[in-house]
Design an enzyme around this catalytic site. Structure first.
Site, PDB file in Angstrom:
ATOM      1  N   TYR A   1       0.786  -1.232   0.078  1.00  0.00           N
ATOM      2  CA  TYR A   1      -0.295  -0.059   0.108  1.00  0.00           C
ATOM      3  C   TYR A   1       0.855   1.273  -0.117  1.00  0.00           C
ATOM      4  O   TYR A   1       1.716   1.331   0.810  1.00  0.00           O
ATOM      5  CB  TYR A   1      -0.820   0.105   1.359  1.00  0.00           C
ATOM      6  CG  TYR A   1      -1.749   1.157   1.271  1.00  0.00           C
ATOM      7  CD1 TYR A   1      -2.809   1.344   0.535  1.00  0.00           C
ATOM      8  CD2 TYR A   1      -1.425   2.015   2.277  1.00  0.00           C
ATOM      9  CE1 TYR A   1      -3.618   2.635   0.719  1.00  0.00           C
ATOM     10  CE2 TYR A   1      -2.264   3.193   2.350  1.00  0.00           C
ATOM     11  CZ  TYR A   1      -3.532   3.370   1.744  1.00  0.00           C
ATOM     12  OH  TYR A   1      -4.394   4.426   2.006  1.00  0.00           O
TER      13      TYR A   1
ATOM     14  N   ASP B   1       9.337   3.064  -0.501  1.00  0.00           N
ATOM     15  CA  ASP B   1       8.135   3.699   0.437  1.00  0.00           C
ATOM     16  C   ASP B   1       8.392   3.233   1.682  1.00  0.00           C
ATOM     17  O   ASP B   1       8.198   2.390   2.157  1.00  0.00           O
ATOM     18  CB  ASP B   1       6.938   3.202  -0.178  1.00  0.00           C
ATOM     19  CG  ASP B   1       5.738   3.874   0.747  1.00  0.00           C
ATOM     20  OD1 ASP B   1       6.146   4.864   1.631  1.00  0.00           O
ATOM     21  OD2 ASP B   1       4.578   3.803   0.254  1.00  0.00           O
TER      22      ASP B   1
ATOM     23  N   LYS C   1       4.275   9.239   8.394  1.00  0.00           N
ATOM     24  CA  LYS C   1       4.087   8.611  10.017  1.00  0.00           C
ATOM     25  C   LYS C   1       4.995   9.129  11.047  1.00  0.00           C
ATOM     26  O   LYS C   1       4.932  10.258  11.417  1.00  0.00           O
ATOM     27  CB  LYS C   1       3.893   7.258   9.764  1.00  0.00           C
ATOM     28  CG  LYS C   1       3.014   6.776   8.850  1.00  0.00           C
ATOM     29  CD  LYS C   1       2.417   5.125   8.912  1.00  0.00           C
ATOM     30  CE  LYS C   1       1.238   4.952   8.225  1.00  0.00           C
ATOM     31  NZ  LYS C   1       1.126   4.341   7.088  1.00  0.00           N
TER      32      LYS C   1
HETATM   33  C1  LIG Z   1       0.596   4.607   5.716  1.00  0.00           C
HETATM   34  C2  LIG Z   1       1.338   4.454   4.453  1.00  0.00           C
HETATM   35  C3  LIG Z   1       1.102   5.387   3.326  1.00  0.00           C
HETATM   36  C4  LIG Z   1       0.308   6.510   3.179  1.00  0.00           C
HETATM   37  O1  LIG Z   1       0.275   7.312   4.045  1.00  0.00           O
HETATM   38  P1  LIG Z   1      -0.956   8.298   4.689  1.00  0.00           P
HETATM   39  O2  LIG Z   1      -0.216   9.413   5.490  1.00  0.00           O
HETATM   40  O3  LIG Z   1      -1.868   7.436   5.316  1.00  0.00           O
HETATM   41  O4  LIG Z   1      -1.274   9.041   3.241  1.00  0.00           O
HETATM   42  C5  LIG Z   1       1.927   5.225   2.438  1.00  0.00           C
HETATM   43  N1  LIG Z   1       2.832   4.185   2.155  1.00  0.00           N
HETATM   44  C6  LIG Z   1       3.061   3.128   3.282  1.00  0.00           C
HETATM   45  C7  LIG Z   1       4.180   2.365   3.060  1.00  0.00           C
HETATM   46  C8  LIG Z   1       2.297   3.416   4.445  1.00  0.00           C
HETATM   47  O5  LIG Z   1       2.289   2.534   5.201  1.00  0.00           O
END
Ligand SMILES: *Cc1c(COP(=O)(O)O)cnc(C)c1O
Length: 431
Positions: free
Chosen positions: A146, A241, A269
């Site tokens: 994701y 990511d 995060k």
């Molecule tokens: C949480 C997450 C996102 C999205 O971040 P948001 O602040 O919720 O938009 C993207 N990539 C990874 C790996 C994530 O865990």
């Protein structure tokens, strides 16, 4: 319904009147586990307190940022100080320069970095930059990973999309989805094969270097290095990511832990200490293609907000202490060993994964978890029973069988012991 959650139940009934599904982000709705979402009122250290006054040991940590525990005194004090100075200026501040310097110091692959407001914004912008720099359109992602709700990345995605059994969202043009190749995670042969045919069209490959949105799936040895080699050979950019793994699986994220240098990295995060911050950065020659220097446009009214940046700065400072991540990892290991022993004593098939401060729990017959297909063999019904049995006993796990869990610095030995006590009963209830 349960008297224990009377206020949460009343609030949820009120919430659904004016908020779609009663929540501002889908996983919070408890669709993956059933029942009424818990409404929280306060938090401190490793504990959450709900609207009915129940206390929970928290393994969600606001989905990652609360790596120091909730309401860390230094973060709170710094925020108070900044509040007294001002909330937002929409203009440069010394704080964002400090945060950029700190990020580049911790993550050497990042020579230049731009702050945004969420992980989604970070991946969306990194993708645009990769396409702008390579003048290619196609992107590659992995099934179950994701990367936020970016149109071209919401194809066979994890997290809420997976929990809801609805991997492809409505509202994404077929032409957009067609720009995205999706491959099986941890399968280097599939990557090699795709690039041998389409390599010249591919702008970038984006990967969660430890997959954390289909539960927690570590990379198999050689996988990340293979991605580095293959993308480089075909002139495509490698994007890590690290929105979840950054500052979590080690101070320098997965790239530091596994010794791989991506071209671009996305962060979120933890970087905001619980306030909305994201970032993307990497090679300077690439980042210089961004406006105002180059032709790739990207902007944000709230980007670099002084309050958000303050929280991030203090947090990064605190977790840079030597031994911080090793302690987190050791504590997580004790928890997982305890859980595994109890589950097996109860006669349940159960397996865990862990990388640093993140972990996965699986009611699953496989003896290890390396692929999306193995994750999908988990017994979701059993997880639901276990989740609610833990919740009743004051342990808050992510409300989905497909989300990673998080250890924080504030989890004490008493919390671990109490979690194991709760788990003994919860496993018995899950047979
Ligand atoms: C949480 C997450 C996102 C999205 O971040 P948001 O602040 O919720 O938009 C993207 N990539 C990874 C790996 C994530 O865990």
């Amino acid at each position: 319904m349960s008297q224990r959650l009377a206020n949460s139940i009343a609030l949820f009934e009120q919430a659904v009147r004016h908020i779609p599904g009663g929540v501002n982000s889908p996983v919070r709705a408890f669709r993956g586990v059933g029942g009424n979402p818990v409404f929280f009122k306060s938090a401190s250290g490793a504990h959450l307190f709900d609207e009915d006054g129940n206390r929970y040991i928290d393994y969600v940590g606001a989905w990652g940022p609360m790596i120091l525990g909730h309401k860390h005194p230094k973060v709170v004090a710094a925020l108070h100080e900044q509040l007294d100075r001002g909330i937002a200026y929409g203009a440069p501040t010394a704080l964002e320069v400090q945060l950029a310097d700190k990020i580049c110091e911790i993550l050497p692959s990042i020579e230049s970095v731009r702050l945004v407001n969420s992980g989604t914004e970070a991946t969306m912008s990194a993708l645009r930059l990769a396409r702008g720099c390579t003048k290619r359109d196609k992107v590659v992602k992995f099934e179950g990973c994701y990367h936020g709700h970016v149109d071209s990345l919401l194809v066979k995605a994890g997290s809420g999309a997976l929990t809801l059994g609805n991997p492809d969202s409505a509202g994404i043009p077929a032409d957009t989805a067609a720009q995205t190749f999706v491959l099986p995670y941890n399968d280097l042969d599939a990557v090699e094969h795709l690039f041998s045919i389409h390599g010249h069209e591919i702008a970038c490959l984006i990967v969660e270097p430890v997959a954390g949105n289909m539960n927690c799936v570590p990379p198999v040895p050689g996988f990340l290095q293979g991605l580095r080699d293959i993308t480089a050979r075909h002139g495509a950019l490698l994007i890590f990511d690290e929105v979840m793994t950054g500052f979590r699986v080690g101070l320098s994220g997965a790239q530091g832990r596994y010794g791989i240098t991506p071209d671009l990295t996305t962060l979120g995060k933890i970087i905001g200490g619980g306030l909305p911050v994201g970032a993307f950065g990497g090679r300077k020659d690439l980042m210089q293609q961004l406006a105002p220097l180059g032709p790739v446009y990207q902007a944000g009214t709230m980007s670099g907000n002084p309050l958000a940046v303050t929280a991030g700065l203090v947090l990064l400072e605190e977790i840079s202490a030597p031994g911080f991540h090793a302690a987190l990892e050791a504590k997580g290991k004790r928890l997982l060993e305890g859980l595994t022993t109890l589950a097996h004593e109860a006669g349940l098939p159960f397996v865990t994964t862990q990388v640093g401060g993140m972990f996965g729990l699986y009611f699953n017959e496989n003896d290890r978890i390396e692929t999306f297909a193995q994750v999908m063999q988990s017994n979701v019904a059993r997880f639901r029973t276990f989740f609610h049995a833990m919740l009743e006993r004051g342990v808050y796990l992510a409300p989905s069988a497909f989300e990673a869990g998080f250890i924080c610095a504030a989890h004490g030995e008493a919390d671990i012991a109490a979690t194991l006590d709760a788990a003994r009963a919860a496993f018995a209830a899950s047979k």
